[in-house]
Scaffold this active site. Structure first.
Site, PDB file in Angstrom:
ATOM      1  N   PRO A 125       0.743  -1.312  -0.080  1.00 36.84           N
ATOM      2  CA  PRO A 125       0.001  -0.115   0.134  1.00 36.84           C
ATOM      3  C   PRO A 125       0.829   1.285   0.069  1.00 36.84           C
ATOM      4  O   PRO A 125       1.655   1.345   1.010  1.00 36.84           O
ATOM      5  CB  PRO A 125      -0.981  -0.166   1.214  1.00 36.84           C
ATOM      6  CG  PRO A 125      -0.191  -1.259   2.128  1.00 36.84           C
ATOM      7  CD  PRO A 125       0.538  -2.042   1.055  1.00 36.84           C
ATOM      8  N   GLU A 126       0.797   2.209  -0.900  1.00 37.46           N
ATOM      9  CA  GLU A 126       1.258   3.320  -1.050  1.00 37.46           C
ATOM     10  C   GLU A 126       0.260   4.450  -1.157  1.00 37.46           C
ATOM     11  O   GLU A 126      -1.071   4.038  -1.046  1.00 37.46           O
ATOM     12  CB  GLU A 126       2.268   3.518  -2.557  1.00 37.46           C
ATOM     13  CG  GLU A 126       3.030   2.443  -2.352  1.00 37.46           C
ATOM     14  CD  GLU A 126       4.189   2.590  -3.603  1.00 37.46           C
ATOM     15  OE1 GLU A 126       4.297   3.749  -4.123  1.00 37.46           O
ATOM     16  OE2 GLU A 126       4.772   1.381  -4.010  1.00 37.46           O
TER      17      GLU A 126
END
Length: 274
Positions: free
Chosen positions: A2-3
């Site tokens: 997750p960015e």
DNA sequence: TTAAATTCCTGTAAGC
DNA sequence: TGCTTACAGGAATTTA
């Protein structure tokens, strides 16, 4: 992993379902996932609280409770935050469950346990060094190309290393660093301070474009990323370079190169990125 | 102050 | 088939 786009997707999905809800119970099956305050204090403080807002800062999920108090979630590499019906089978590696007053459960799952839960005001978490001082939001309309240039210019490390530095720019991780550098036709290993204003402007544009497109497509499920409903994203099949080492560059056909920068696998095209 | 190296952690895949 | 080993990486921590 997750960015910014993945976290933004989760936050936008959760917001309408969480705001206005009250936390009625909290269970920690792996208490050390809570890094601040002590797990018992965390549980006592959170129970009975009404959720006022759901937001994001960099890769951090900020669940606003009373006044300036936030329940902060960082997903690390494999963290998942899911809103489920209580009848949903409990998956392994579920470390925390928040019970809501509408019967739903907000579950935190994280096989590799690089993620964390925090509770406090942003200032208190900053002072306690539980949250770092983050750079500007790259998709903020106020974030100008000049600002990016200034932040690159004073650094004597690899360009990609600066993109990954959360204190320089918030929310960019390995996927979108590689993607935006390819789109901007810049070598990831060149010294950040040598990048011209013109190149910085190109990177500014490609960075914002990469992030916005990924948000539109609900993020990249390259590893274990899932949205708040457990669904995969749609960006992983559209990535230009990330995870494509040795495969042909979509622009020129040359096999993509792989090197290590700042301890991260870095994929780029030696012909297109100079 | 900055930059680089190390550490945490487990699922997955490659290699023998 | 089954075992060992390497690898993935965000960010805190340590070292230079």
């Amino acid at each position: 992993m997750p960015e910014l786009p993945e976290v933004e997707t989760i936050v936008a999905d959760l917001r309408p379902h969480l705001v206005g809800r009250t936390i009625t119970r909290c269970e920690l099956s792996f208490p050390t996932i809570v890094r601040h305050p002590e797990p018992e204090v965390f549980i006592d403080s959170v129970v009975g609280m009404r959720i006022e807002s759901v937001g994001r800062r960099g890769k951090y999920i900020l669940i606003g409770l009373v006044e300036d108090l936030f329940l902060v979630v960082h997903l690390g590499m494999t963290g998942q935050l899911r809103l489920v019906d209580p009848v949903a089978p409990l998956e392994n590696h579920t470390h925390a469950v928040l019970f809501l007053d509408d019967g739903k459960q907000l579950r935190y799952r994280d096989p590799r346990r690089f993620g964390r839960l925090l509770l406090g005001t942003q200032q208190a978490l900053l002072d306690a060094k539980k949250m770092p001082r983050l750079g500007p939001e790259p998709i903020d309309p106020e974030f100008a190309a000049d600002e990016l240039y200034r932040r690159l210019h004073k650094r004597r490390t690899a360009l990609k290393a600066v993109l990954l530095d959360q204190a320089a720019i918030a929310g960019v991780g390995n996927i979108y660093a590689d993607e935006s550098l390819h789109k901007a036709r810049l070598r990831p290993d060149r010294i950040a301070g040598t990048v011209s204003k013109k190149s910085a402007a190109r990177l500014h544009e490609s960075l914002r474009e990469s992030l916005q497109t990924a948000i539109t497509n609900r993020g990249s499920s390259v590893d274990t990323y899932r949205d708040a409903w457990g669904e995969i994203g749609g960006q992983q099949d559209r990535l230009l370079v990330y995870g494509r080492a040795g495969e042909p560059c979509f622009t020129c056909g040359r096999p993509l190169s792989v090197i290590r920068i700042a301890g991260r696998t870095t994929v780029f095209c030696r012909r297109c990125q100079r």
